[in-house]
Design a protein around this motif. Structure first.
Motif, PDB file in Angstrom:
ATOM      1  N   GLN A 119      30.574  27.336  27.918  1.00  0.00           N
ATOM      2  CA  GLN A 119      32.078  26.996  26.924  1.00  0.00           C
ATOM      3  C   GLN A 119      33.074  27.309  28.107  1.00  0.00           C
ATOM      4  OE1 GLN A 119      31.663  23.652  26.487  1.00  0.00           O
ATOM      5  NE2 GLN A 119      29.681  24.018  26.572  1.00  0.00           N
ATOM      6  N   GLY A 120      33.947  26.753  28.804  1.00  0.00           N
ATOM      7  CA  GLY A 120      35.482  26.755  28.955  1.00  0.00           C
ATOM      8  C   GLY A 120      36.757  26.394  28.683  1.00  0.00           C
ATOM      9  N   GLN A 121      37.305  26.342  29.724  1.00  0.00           N
ATOM     10  CA  GLN A 121      38.233  25.940  30.467  1.00  0.00           C
ATOM     11  C   GLN A 121      38.413  24.253  29.937  1.00  0.00           C
ATOM     12  OE1 GLN A 121      41.534  26.491  30.589  1.00  0.00           O
ATOM     13  NE2 GLN A 121      42.140  25.331  29.803  1.00  0.00           N
ATOM     14  N   GLU A 122      37.590  23.334  31.022  1.00  0.00           N
ATOM     15  CA  GLU A 122      37.118  22.000  29.520  1.00  0.00           C
ATOM     16  C   GLU A 122      36.979  21.411  28.467  1.00  0.00           C
ATOM     17  OE1 GLU A 122      34.883  23.823  32.077  1.00  0.00           O
ATOM     18  OE2 GLU A 122      35.263  23.334  34.220  1.00  0.00           O
ATOM     19  N   PHE A 123      36.287  22.048  27.690  1.00  0.00           N
ATOM     20  CA  PHE A 123      35.982  22.562  26.281  1.00  0.00           C
ATOM     21  C   PHE A 123      37.446  22.680  25.585  1.00  0.00           C
ATOM     22  CE2 PHE A 123      35.846  23.595  22.011  1.00  0.00           C
ATOM     23  CZ  PHE A 123      34.527  23.213  21.597  1.00  0.00           C
ATOM     24  N   VAL A 124      37.941  23.047  26.463  1.00  0.00           N
ATOM     25  CA  VAL A 124      39.519  23.585  25.627  1.00  0.00           C
ATOM     26  C   VAL A 124      40.301  22.745  26.065  1.00  0.00           C
ATOM     27  CG1 VAL A 124      41.881  25.098  25.946  1.00  0.00           C
ATOM     28  CG2 VAL A 124      39.570  26.310  26.163  1.00  0.00           C
ATOM     29  N   GLU A 125      40.340  21.702  27.124  1.00  0.00           N
ATOM     30  CA  GLU A 125      41.253  20.480  27.789  1.00  0.00           C
ATOM     31  C   GLU A 125      40.370  19.016  26.781  1.00  0.00           C
ATOM     32  OE1 GLU A 125      40.582  20.078  31.767  1.00  0.00           O
ATOM     33  OE2 GLU A 125      41.361  21.826  32.048  1.00  0.00           O
ATOM     34  N   ALA A 126      40.126  19.178  26.065  1.00  0.00           N
ATOM     35  CA  ALA A 126      39.204  18.035  25.709  1.00  0.00           C
ATOM     36  C   ALA A 126      39.021  18.297  24.113  1.00  0.00           C
ATOM     37  CB  ALA A 126      37.488  18.732  25.607  1.00  0.00           C
ATOM     38  N   ILE A 127      39.134  19.325  24.301  1.00  0.00           N
ATOM     39  CA  ILE A 127      40.222  19.424  22.637  1.00  0.00           C
ATOM     40  C   ILE A 127      41.299  19.271  22.537  1.00  0.00           C
ATOM     41  CG2 ILE A 127      41.054  21.433  20.839  1.00  0.00           C
ATOM     42  CD1 ILE A 127      37.966  20.474  20.644  1.00  0.00           C
ATOM     43  N   ASN A 128      42.115  19.849  23.447  1.00  0.00           N
ATOM     44  CA  ASN A 128      43.763  19.208  23.828  1.00  0.00           C
ATOM     45  C   ASN A 128      43.717  17.929  23.715  1.00  0.00           C
ATOM     46  OD1 ASN A 128      44.355  21.518  23.347  1.00  0.00           O
ATOM     47  ND2 ASN A 128      44.215  22.306  25.124  1.00  0.00           N
ATOM     48  N   ILE A 129      43.374  17.555  23.863  1.00  0.00           N
ATOM     49  CA  ILE A 129      43.233  15.946  24.448  1.00  0.00           C
ATOM     50  C   ILE A 129      42.864  15.329  23.495  1.00  0.00           C
ATOM     51  CG2 ILE A 129      42.118  13.626  25.541  1.00  0.00           C
ATOM     52  CD1 ILE A 129      42.505  15.446  28.780  1.00  0.00           C
ATOM     53  N   LEU A 130      42.009  15.499  22.884  1.00  0.00           N
ATOM     54  CA  LEU A 130      41.604  15.092  21.398  1.00  0.00           C
ATOM     55  C   LEU A 130      42.906  15.058  20.025  1.00  0.00           C
ATOM     56  CD1 LEU A 130      37.947  16.027  21.009  1.00  0.00           C
ATOM     57  CD2 LEU A 130      38.775  13.765  21.708  1.00  0.00           C
ATOM     58  N   TYR A 131      43.466  16.227  20.411  1.00  0.00           N
ATOM     59  CA  TYR A 131      44.438  17.093  19.250  1.00  0.00           C
ATOM     60  C   TYR A 131      45.510  16.077  19.658  1.00  0.00           C
ATOM     61  CZ  TYR A 131      47.153  19.644  16.153  1.00  0.00           C
ATOM     62  OH  TYR A 131      48.147  20.316  15.809  1.00  0.00           O
ATOM     63  N   GLY A 132      46.123  15.693  20.718  1.00  0.00           N
ATOM     64  CA  GLY A 132      47.038  15.174  20.993  1.00  0.00           C
ATOM     65  C   GLY A 132      47.481  13.766  20.787  1.00  0.00           C
ATOM     66  N   SER A 133      46.164  13.159  20.943  1.00  0.00           N
ATOM     67  CA  SER A 133      46.382  11.643  20.665  1.00  0.00           C
ATOM     68  C   SER A 133      46.717  11.245  19.532  1.00  0.00           C
ATOM     69  CB  SER A 133      44.729  11.332  20.463  1.00  0.00           C
ATOM     70  OG  SER A 133      44.646   9.862  20.266  1.00  0.00           O
ATOM     71  N   LYS A 134      47.780   9.962  19.916  1.00  0.00           N
ATOM     72  CA  LYS A 134      48.214   9.318  18.715  1.00  0.00           C
ATOM     73  C   LYS A 134      46.861   7.860  17.882  1.00  0.00           C
ATOM     74  CE  LYS A 134      52.603   9.841  21.000  1.00  0.00           C
ATOM     75  NZ  LYS A 134      54.002   9.196  21.858  1.00  0.00           N
ATOM     76  N   GLY A 135      45.940   7.523  19.026  1.00  0.00           N
ATOM     77  CA  GLY A 135      45.134   6.546  17.832  1.00  0.00           C
ATOM     78  C   GLY A 135      44.451   7.798  17.686  1.00  0.00           C
ATOM     79  N   LYS A 136      43.038   7.046  17.609  1.00  0.00           N
ATOM     80  CA  LYS A 136      41.474   7.249  16.856  1.00  0.00           C
ATOM     81  C   LYS A 136      41.006   7.801  17.713  1.00  0.00           C
ATOM     82  CE  LYS A 136      40.214   2.105  17.475  1.00  0.00           C
ATOM     83  NZ  LYS A 136      41.800   1.944  17.842  1.00  0.00           N
ATOM     84  N   VAL A 137      39.314   8.426  18.235  1.00  0.00           N
ATOM     85  CA  VAL A 137      38.964   8.768  19.285  1.00  0.00           C
ATOM     86  C   VAL A 137      37.990   7.724  19.396  1.00  0.00           C
ATOM     87  CG1 VAL A 137      36.874  10.403  19.892  1.00  0.00           C
ATOM     88  CG2 VAL A 137      38.995  10.560  18.540  1.00  0.00           C
ATOM     89  N   VAL A 138      37.340   6.842  20.185  1.00  0.00           N
ATOM     90  CA  VAL A 138      36.366   5.948  20.540  1.00  0.00           C
ATOM     91  C   VAL A 138      35.169   6.011  21.676  1.00  0.00           C
ATOM     92  CG1 VAL A 138      35.623   3.595  21.363  1.00  0.00           C
ATOM     93  CG2 VAL A 138      38.459   4.038  21.074  1.00  0.00           C
ATOM     94  N   VAL A 139      33.853   6.552  20.354  1.00  0.00           N
ATOM     95  CA  VAL A 139      33.094   7.096  20.463  1.00  0.00           C
ATOM     96  C   VAL A 139      31.847   6.005  20.854  1.00  0.00           C
ATOM     97  CG1 VAL A 139      31.107   8.755  20.808  1.00  0.00           C
ATOM     98  CG2 VAL A 139      33.132   9.383  19.254  1.00  0.00           C
ATOM     99  N   THR A 140      31.446   6.207  22.222  1.00  0.00           N
ATOM    100  CA  THR A 140      30.278   5.437  23.309  1.00  0.00           C
ATOM    101  C   THR A 140      29.499   5.721  24.038  1.00  0.00           C
ATOM    102  OG1 THR A 140      30.550   3.156  24.038  1.00  0.00           O
ATOM    103  CG2 THR A 140      31.803   4.482  24.645  1.00  0.00           C
ATOM    104  N   GLY A 141      28.149   5.447  24.105  1.00  0.00           N
ATOM    105  CA  GLY A 141      27.126   5.421  25.023  1.00  0.00           C
ATOM    106  C   GLY A 141      25.611   4.293  23.886  1.00  0.00           C
ATOM    107  N   MET A 142      24.758   4.344  24.807  1.00  0.00           N
ATOM    108  CA  MET A 142      23.524   3.612  24.566  1.00  0.00           C
ATOM    109  C   MET A 142      22.519   4.567  24.389  1.00  0.00           C
ATOM    110  SD  MET A 142      24.062   0.499  25.222  1.00  0.00           S
ATOM    111  CE  MET A 142      22.335  -0.273  25.752  1.00  0.00           C
ATOM    112  N   GLY A 143      21.279   3.619  23.700  1.00  0.00           N
ATOM    113  CA  GLY A 143      20.708   3.899  23.395  1.00  0.00           C
ATOM    114  C   GLY A 143      20.063   5.582  22.250  1.00  0.00           C
ATOM    115  N   LYS A 144      19.454   6.246  23.117  1.00  0.00           N
ATOM    116  CA  LYS A 144      19.456   7.917  21.659  1.00  0.00           C
ATOM    117  C   LYS A 144      20.983   8.598  22.311  1.00  0.00           C
ATOM    118  CE  LYS A 144      15.099   7.972  21.168  1.00  0.00           C
ATOM    119  NZ  LYS A 144      15.099   5.835  21.886  1.00  0.00           N
TER     120      LYS A 144
END
Length: 327
Positions: A33-58
């Motif tokens: 874990q490093g800067q990429e995780f921090v960037e992900a948190i900042n993007i999620l925190y700064g969102s004015k909308g919702k988080v859309v999670v997507t993936g297939m199968g498991k």
């Protein structure tokens, strides 16, 4: 497929090997874990909308759990099935949202079909993949590496360690966002009004506390033995000591009594002030009963003083919380 006979100790050893592989996979995730995780948190925190999670199968099953955890910890989230997205469900994505795309291979066709829409809307994409050179990784704004050295499956095929690591990454995102938002115990209960988590959510401490002549209050100059007698009479497992202005000064509990008996050879001359614990934990009258329960659990105590304008006016006991369905 031919069944294989395994002895009990072999089954237990096999289970332990699974635990070891998955635990080691998470520890390797931790070290990455490093800067990429921090960037992900900042993007999620700064969102004015919702988080859309997507993936297939498991990955989709893990995605549903991540979306549910985000929702219950203060981050609005939904799960989008990528195969259904091409039949109209992709309309759930708005320009204010953030998408988390999950694919161990990073080449899941149904998920990649969503990328043009995500890019056209200018929606930030956080990729969670085990292949950092994959299409998903290259098209993501931030890539979270959830790779594993091997699956726990002896064939190294069934998603096991990889799904565990992905789930752990999702939990890390949710918990860090929870902390960044200042999401409280009371906030958590608001999202869980039913079931054990939300029982008694509307109760305040003032609704359940004992007061007046039921309060176990002793003078600091009282003999320790007399204080023990009062604690036994009140049957609340404690006695409080007040300053002249009625503010809390100290407490003696059943646990303190046991420690005092072990520490002192002669207790006949002991005064309350010699053995009381200063600055006892307490709650205010307008605090939720759930907060009182949280403090009791954190510090392994069974009662709390209740104050109003810093003055002791009541006491709340774990038994009161149990009766009310809060605990």
């Amino acid at each position: 497929m031919q069944a294989t006979f395994m002895k009990e100790d072999e089954l237990i050893q096999s289970a332990k090997e699974v635990f070891d592989i998955e635990a080691n996979s998470i520890m390797r995730l931790k070290e990455r874990q490093g800067q990429e995780f921090v960037e992900a948190i900042n993007i999620l925190y700064g969102s004015k909308g919702k988080v859309v999670v997507t993936g297939m199968g498991k990955s989709g099953l893990i995605g549903r759990k991540i979306a549910a955890t985000l929702c219950s910890t203060g981050t609005p989230a939904v799960f989008l099935h990528p195969a259904e997205s091409t039949h109209g469900d992709s309309g759930i994505i708005t320009r204010d949202d953030v998408v988390i795309g999950i694919s161990n291979s990073g080449e899941t066709g149904e998920l990649l079909n969503l990328l043009p829409l995500i890019k056209r809307f200018g929606v930030p994409l956080i990729g969670m993949t085990g292949k950092m050179d994959s299409t998903l990784a290259k098209r993501s704004d931030v890539v979270l590496d959830v790779s594993v050295e091997r699956e726990a499956c002896p064939l190294n095929k069934a998603p096991t360690a990889s799904t565990t690591v992905t789930l752990a990454m999702g939990d890390a995102l949710a918990v860090c966002l929870l902390k960044k938002r200042g999401f409280s115990y009371e906030d958590f209960l608001v999202f869980h009004p039913s079931g054990a988590l939300g029982k008694g959510i509307l109760y305040k401490v003032s609704d359940l506390m004992l007061k007046d002549d039921k309060l176990p209050v002793v003078d600091e100059n009282l003999g320790f033995i007399d204080a023990v007698k009062l604690i036994s009479e009140k049957k609340l497992g404690c006695a409080y000591i007040l300053n002249p202005d009625k503010t809390l000064k100290g407490v003696i509990t059943d646990g303190d009594i046991r420690r005092i008996l072990l520490k002192y050879g002669n207790i006949n001359d002991l005064k309350v002030k010699d053995v009381m614990v200063l600055n006892p934990k307490h709650v205010n009258t307008d605090d939720l009963a759930a907060k009182a329960l949280s403090i009791m659990e954190k510090f392994s105590i069974t009662s709390l003083g209740v104050t109003e304008n810093d003055k002791l006016i009541g006491i709340i006991h774990i038994h009161d919380l149990l009766k009310a369905g809060v605990a």
